[in-house]
Design a protein around this motif. Structure first.
Motif, mmCIF file in Angstrom:
data_model
loop_
_atom_site.group_PDB
_atom_site.id
_atom_site.type_symbol
_atom_site.label_atom_id
_atom_site.label_comp_id
_atom_site.label_asym_id
_atom_site.label_seq_id
_atom_site.Cartn_x
_atom_site.Cartn_y
_atom_site.Cartn_z
ATOM 1 N N LYS A 91 0.422 -53.022 72.832
ATOM 2 C CA LYS A 91 0.272 -52.452 71.374
ATOM 3 C C LYS A 91 -0.497 -53.419 70.606
ATOM 4 O O LYS A 91 -0.448 -53.169 69.311
ATOM 5 C CB LYS A 91 1.693 -51.989 70.826
ATOM 6 C CG LYS A 91 2.360 -50.994 71.680
ATOM 7 C CD LYS A 91 1.497 -49.787 71.759
ATOM 8 C CE LYS A 91 2.158 -48.573 72.641
ATOM 9 N NZ LYS A 91 1.298 -47.520 72.917
ATOM 10 N N SER A 93 -4.304 -54.888 69.287
ATOM 11 C CA SER A 93 -5.661 -54.820 69.325
ATOM 12 C C SER A 93 -6.247 -55.218 67.991
ATOM 13 O O SER A 93 -5.754 -55.189 66.873
ATOM 14 C CB SER A 93 -5.838 -53.411 69.819
ATOM 15 O OG SER A 93 -5.515 -52.531 68.896
ATOM 16 N N ASP A 117 -9.665 -44.358 56.914
ATOM 17 C CA ASP A 117 -8.475 -44.704 56.367
ATOM 18 C C ASP A 117 -8.900 -45.463 54.928
ATOM 19 O O ASP A 117 -9.817 -46.301 55.042
ATOM 20 C CB ASP A 117 -7.795 -45.842 57.183
ATOM 21 C CG ASP A 117 -6.329 -46.036 56.480
ATOM 22 O OD1 ASP A 117 -6.007 -46.065 55.287
ATOM 23 O OD2 ASP A 117 -5.434 -46.409 57.407
ATOM 24 N N THR A 175 -10.181 -54.029 62.042
ATOM 25 C CA THR A 175 -8.927 -52.959 62.077
ATOM 26 C C THR A 175 -8.115 -54.036 63.007
ATOM 27 O O THR A 175 -8.171 -54.286 64.151
ATOM 28 C CB THR A 175 -9.196 -51.825 62.868
ATOM 29 O OG1 THR A 175 -10.139 -50.996 61.964
ATOM 30 C CG2 THR A 175 -7.946 -51.047 62.918
ATOM 31 N N LYS A 177 -4.274 -53.993 64.883
ATOM 32 C CA LYS A 177 -2.924 -53.178 65.050
ATOM 33 C C LYS A 177 -1.994 -53.696 65.759
ATOM 34 O O LYS A 177 -2.518 -54.292 66.812
ATOM 35 C CB LYS A 177 -3.562 -52.069 66.029
ATOM 36 C CG LYS A 177 -2.289 -50.895 66.289
ATOM 37 C CD LYS A 177 -3.232 -49.768 67.200
ATOM 38 C CE LYS A 177 -2.003 -48.831 67.512
ATOM 39 N NZ LYS A 177 -2.395 -47.666 68.278
ATOM 40 N N GLU A 179 2.018 -52.615 66.318
ATOM 41 C CA GLU A 179 3.030 -51.754 66.136
ATOM 42 C C GLU A 179 4.406 -52.232 66.772
ATOM 43 O O GLU A 179 4.763 -51.960 67.410
ATOM 44 C CB GLU A 179 2.694 -50.533 66.261
ATOM 45 C CG GLU A 179 1.635 -49.884 65.639
ATOM 46 C CD GLU A 179 1.021 -48.551 66.043
ATOM 47 O OE1 GLU A 179 1.666 -47.962 66.967
ATOM 48 O OE2 GLU A 179 0.450 -47.859 65.328
ATOM 49 N N GLN A 184 5.064 -56.662 62.609
ATOM 50 C CA GLN A 184 3.646 -56.060 62.280
ATOM 51 C C GLN A 184 3.225 -56.639 61.214
ATOM 52 O O GLN A 184 1.848 -57.209 61.361
ATOM 53 C CB GLN A 184 3.968 -54.560 62.032
ATOM 54 C CG GLN A 184 2.941 -53.703 62.068
ATOM 55 C CD GLN A 184 2.876 -52.273 61.811
ATOM 56 O OE1 GLN A 184 3.980 -51.873 61.686
ATOM 57 N NE2 GLN A 184 1.894 -51.477 61.940
ATOM 58 N N GLU A 188 0.073 -59.007 61.541
ATOM 59 C CA GLU A 188 -1.446 -58.481 61.268
ATOM 60 C C GLU A 188 -2.033 -59.591 60.198
ATOM 61 O O GLU A 188 -3.215 -59.851 60.352
ATOM 62 C CB GLU A 188 -1.192 -57.040 60.650
ATOM 63 C CG GLU A 188 -1.042 -56.127 61.751
ATOM 64 C CD GLU A 188 -0.572 -54.650 61.218
ATOM 65 O OE1 GLU A 188 -0.583 -54.536 60.160
ATOM 66 O OE2 GLU A 188 -0.667 -53.951 62.252
ATOM 67 N N SER A 259 -12.057 -48.728 74.020
ATOM 68 C CA SER A 259 -10.727 -48.445 74.412
ATOM 69 C C SER A 259 -10.427 -47.536 75.580
ATOM 70 O O SER A 259 -9.479 -47.327 76.156
ATOM 71 C CB SER A 259 -10.044 -47.597 73.451
ATOM 72 O OG SER A 259 -10.632 -46.538 73.078
ATOM 73 N N ARG A 282 -0.996 -46.483 61.454
ATOM 74 C CA ARG A 282 -1.690 -47.655 61.847
ATOM 75 C C ARG A 282 -2.453 -48.218 60.610
ATOM 76 O O ARG A 282 -3.183 -47.548 59.547
ATOM 77 C CB ARG A 282 -2.795 -47.033 62.706
ATOM 78 C CG ARG A 282 -3.976 -48.041 63.080
ATOM 79 C CD ARG A 282 -4.849 -47.574 64.415
ATOM 80 N NE ARG A 282 -5.804 -48.594 64.614
ATOM 81 C CZ ARG A 282 -6.481 -48.387 65.483
ATOM 82 N NH1 ARG A 282 -6.372 -47.665 66.473
ATOM 83 N NH2 ARG A 282 -7.452 -49.382 66.064
ATOM 84 N N LYS A 283 -2.225 -49.671 60.315
ATOM 85 C CA LYS A 283 -2.935 -50.073 59.285
ATOM 86 C C LYS A 283 -4.130 -50.555 59.720
ATOM 87 O O LYS A 283 -4.591 -51.242 60.516
ATOM 88 C CB LYS A 283 -2.021 -51.436 58.995
ATOM 89 C CG LYS A 283 -2.255 -52.106 57.624
ATOM 90 C CD LYS A 283 -1.758 -53.321 57.423
ATOM 91 C CE LYS A 283 -2.210 -54.237 56.483
ATOM 92 N NZ LYS A 283 -1.353 -55.331 55.895
ATOM 93 N N LYS A 284 -5.156 -50.349 58.635
ATOM 94 C CA LYS A 284 -6.793 -50.616 58.765
ATOM 95 C C LYS A 284 -6.971 -51.810 57.646
ATOM 96 O O LYS A 284 -6.268 -52.065 56.634
ATOM 97 C CB LYS A 284 -7.398 -49.529 58.686
ATOM 98 C CG LYS A 284 -7.490 -48.516 59.834
ATOM 99 C CD LYS A 284 -8.806 -47.931 59.820
ATOM 100 C CE LYS A 284 -8.754 -46.942 61.264
ATOM 101 N NZ LYS A 284 -10.015 -46.506 61.578
#
Length: 297
Positions: A91, A93, A117, A175, A177, A179, A184, A188, A259, A282-284
């Motif tokens: 999870k 990336s 986003d 970006t 990611k 999770e 997290q 990040e 992907s 999902r956080k950008k």
């Protein structure tokens, strides 16, 4: 633009070789030219980055002793896509899109079509003024003091971006990611800082090494890249792969292409403590903005 591409390729190869040692470093797995129906001729590269000793202590506590990050890049200059995945975390990336324009970073809407986003932050990277980690600092690679013998460029002073001509900018939409509940935000934020430092250090070096690559043709820098990659793979203790020269077709949808073929499939399920929470947004991140002089003139 051609001079920037040559300088960037030279910097990546030389930097990877300098940072590699037995058991750690950057292994080149694949480096092939290809033609994409939408973006034309490009280059596909896949690398494995071994970096255990470079992790912070809190990360080493939960990371296997041997692991690597896979980097896949689709380079359709002046547009590129780069994706990073981890050999044991399904999870995790990083997705980076890059666009290049001849301005000083003034195009605020360059990624409006891609960035769905709104949760993003704009960060300007200045190769002359921004501080870098002390362990990476070299006065010979400091744009404030370096002056090129071949081009006369250098000794960039405060505010150079406002007055320097010619100039170009590398825009990056990053970006991250990860999770995993409880880790997290921390991971990040750490990754964003690492990405920023790498961009800053790498482009300072590309600028400071200009006299080494300025007279190279694209064919010559590709040969330098091939020879350096082989030497680097030997340096970290892997058998140098055969780099094939062939034409391959990429999927027409570049957004889904990276992907579509994960490069590090897991042989076992993730441990329980890495269970991914459901419906977690999902956080950008922001487009990273890097400005540097245009080496074409």
């Amino acid at each position: 633009a051609l001079q920037y591409r040559i300088g960037q390729l030279y910097m990546i190869s030389k930097h990877s070789h300098e940072q590699s040692d037995r058991g750690e470093g950057v292994e080149v797995v694949q480096n092939e030219p290809y033609e994409d129906p939408n973006h034309g001729n490009g280059q596909l590269t896949e690398k494995r980055v071994y970096l255990n000793s470079k992790l912070p202590s809190w990360a080493r506590a939960v990371v296997p002793k041997i692991f690597y990050v896979t980097e896949k890049a689709w380079n359709y200059y002046p547009y590129t896509i780069t994706e990073y995945t981890c050999s044991f975390l399904p999870k995790f990336s990083i997705h980076i899109e890059t666009k290049y324009e001849d301005n000083k970073g003034s195009n605020d809407s360059i990624f409006d079509k891609e960035a769905k986003d709104l949760e993003r932050e704009v960060c300007f990277i200045d190769i002359a003024s921004d501080e870098i980690p002390e362990r990476y600092y070299k006065e010979s690679e400091d744009p404030k003091y370096f002056k090129s013998q071949k081009t006369g460029r250098g000794q960039l002073k405060e505010g150079w971006r406002e007055t320097h001509q010619p100039i170009m900018c590398s825009y990056k939409l990053v970006t991250v990611k990860f999770e995993v509940w409880g880790l997290q935000t921390r991971v990040e934020q750490f990754v964003h800082k690492v990405v920023r430092d790498i961009l800053l250090i790498g482009h300072r070096q590309a600028f400071a090494w200009v006299d080494e690559w300025y007279d190279m043709t694209m064919d010559e820098v590709r040969e330098f890249e091939r020879a350096t990659q082989e030497a680097t793979n030997k340096k970290i203790g892997v058998f140098p792969p055969a780099i094939s020269i062939s034409n391959i077709s990429m999927p027409s949808s570049t957004r889904s292409a990276p992907s579509s073929a994960p490069s590090t499939p897991l042989s076992t399920e993730a441990p329980e403590f890495l269970t991914v929470p459901k419906d977690r947004p999902r956080k950008k991140s922001a487009p990273e903005t890097l400005t540097l002089p245009d080496p074409t003139k």
